[in-house]
Design an enzyme around this catalytic site. Sequence first.
Site, PDB file in Angstrom:
ATOM      1  N   ARG A  32     -63.115  -7.689  30.690  1.00 20.50           N
ATOM      2  CA  ARG A  32     -62.471  -8.316  30.510  1.00 20.50           C
ATOM      3  C   ARG A  32     -61.591  -9.621  31.554  1.00 20.50           C
ATOM      4  NH1 ARG A  32     -60.436  -5.166  25.353  1.00 20.50           N
ATOM      5  NH2 ARG A  32     -60.967  -6.360  23.365  1.00 20.50           N
ATOM      6  N   LYS A 203     -67.913  -1.464   6.813  1.00 18.18           N
ATOM      7  CA  LYS A 203     -67.414  -1.413   5.602  1.00 18.18           C
ATOM      8  C   LYS A 203     -67.768  -2.747   4.942  1.00 18.18           C
ATOM      9  CE  LYS A 203     -63.474   1.606   5.292  1.00 18.18           C
ATOM     10  NZ  LYS A 203     -62.468   1.459   6.109  1.00 18.18           N
ATOM     11  N   GLY A 359     -66.968  -6.678  18.999  1.00 18.71           N
ATOM     12  CA  GLY A 359     -67.260  -5.596  18.075  1.00 18.71           C
ATOM     13  C   GLY A 359     -68.823  -5.050  18.934  1.00 18.71           C
TER      14      GLY A 359
END
Length: 401
Positions: A32, A203, A359
Amino acid sequence: MEQFDFQNQKVLIRVDFNVPLNKALEITDDTRIQAALPTIKYILEKGGAVILMSHLGRPLKKLNDDGSINRARFTLNHVVPRLSEHLGQAVAFVGDTVGTAVNEAVAALNAGDVLVLENTRFYKEEGKGDADFAKQLADLADFYVNDAFGTAHRAHASTTTVAQFFDTDHKSFGFLLEKELLNAAKVTNEPARPLTSIVGGAKVSDKILLLDKMIEFVDNLVIGGGMAYTFKKAQGGQIGNSLCENDKLDLALSLLEKAKARGVNVYLPEDSIIADQFSPTANTDTAASNEIRADYMGLDIGPKAIEAFKTVILDSKTIVWNGPMGVFEMEAFATGTKSIAESVAAATKKGAFSLIGGGDSVAAVKMMKLDDQVSYVSTGGGAMLELLEGKELPGVKAIKG
Ligand code: AMP
């Protein structure tokens, strides 16, 4: 940004320096920081003085026992030595985000100087998007540049509210934020077809909006990871102890129906690597994903699924991937995710555009050192998801006006 004259101007840049730290408070991955360098260097080269602000972690959620902020853990001073190394110059730090000490440090800045402010999230006003707090930040500078893609989906003071105090000639995206938007647009805006979306992870509920939106514009939808078993069960399969959201069975079926009605090809894993416990040393086997024994759970896609997914991926011209195909953190269940990463890299080599959308899929691609063999690896998980879901990010809207 390239239209502005930064000579002798003070430029407030919202960066995303939310880097991972180990127990010794050392930076374990400075991606980052590196991602913010082009914008910082550009403004310095153009004769500006740079004021950097960022959050680091969630300090107000992890207070000391006496209710005070754990400054030692969450101070942005942790990034200063590494930033200084990358820039090849001294970088000043001030131990507050707004107030007298900050005003004095900013007043002392000359062209070419860099100052890092303390963690914006030390103030509850940040998360609330408070206008007074944002105004104090805005008053520090002549220009505002937002380069923090990872937080562009949050309507916080430093990412969104602050922009309202600058007119369109004094606010801009930085190079990183611009790059993220352009790459997302290659998927959402007249993509080369066939367009394939690979969605995985734990999920269904986390990715309902993504799946729903993807069905509206992709040609192929590949579903893997834990979420695939909710679909398998909804179709009447036996999934044993696999991850399943029983309250999402109807939703899973309606997503499949919507896909069918729109002519989208949906690929679910035909087979799985199953295990008798959620453990790297579990007993494992391969089984059809709709015939998993009662005491076993699916923790990775199986060899037939890998082959089927590979075929679709290699035929694609645009690929967007979010979420791992299995519990890739455990070697025994990483094969599916690794194979998909290899297929995406191979398709890219053949000329496809591939976007790794944040992610865990980013972690997987990096783990395999394939990050330079895909077209673009996003730096912002949640923000990229929201872009792909078709939402306008508050941080982006605030700059566009
Ligand atoms: P997400 O953050 O939703 O992308 O989910 C990522 C997590 O999903 C990773 O930590 C994976 O270990 C986990 N995951 C992927 N496949 C499975 C599975 N079949 N069963 C349980 N967890 C899984």
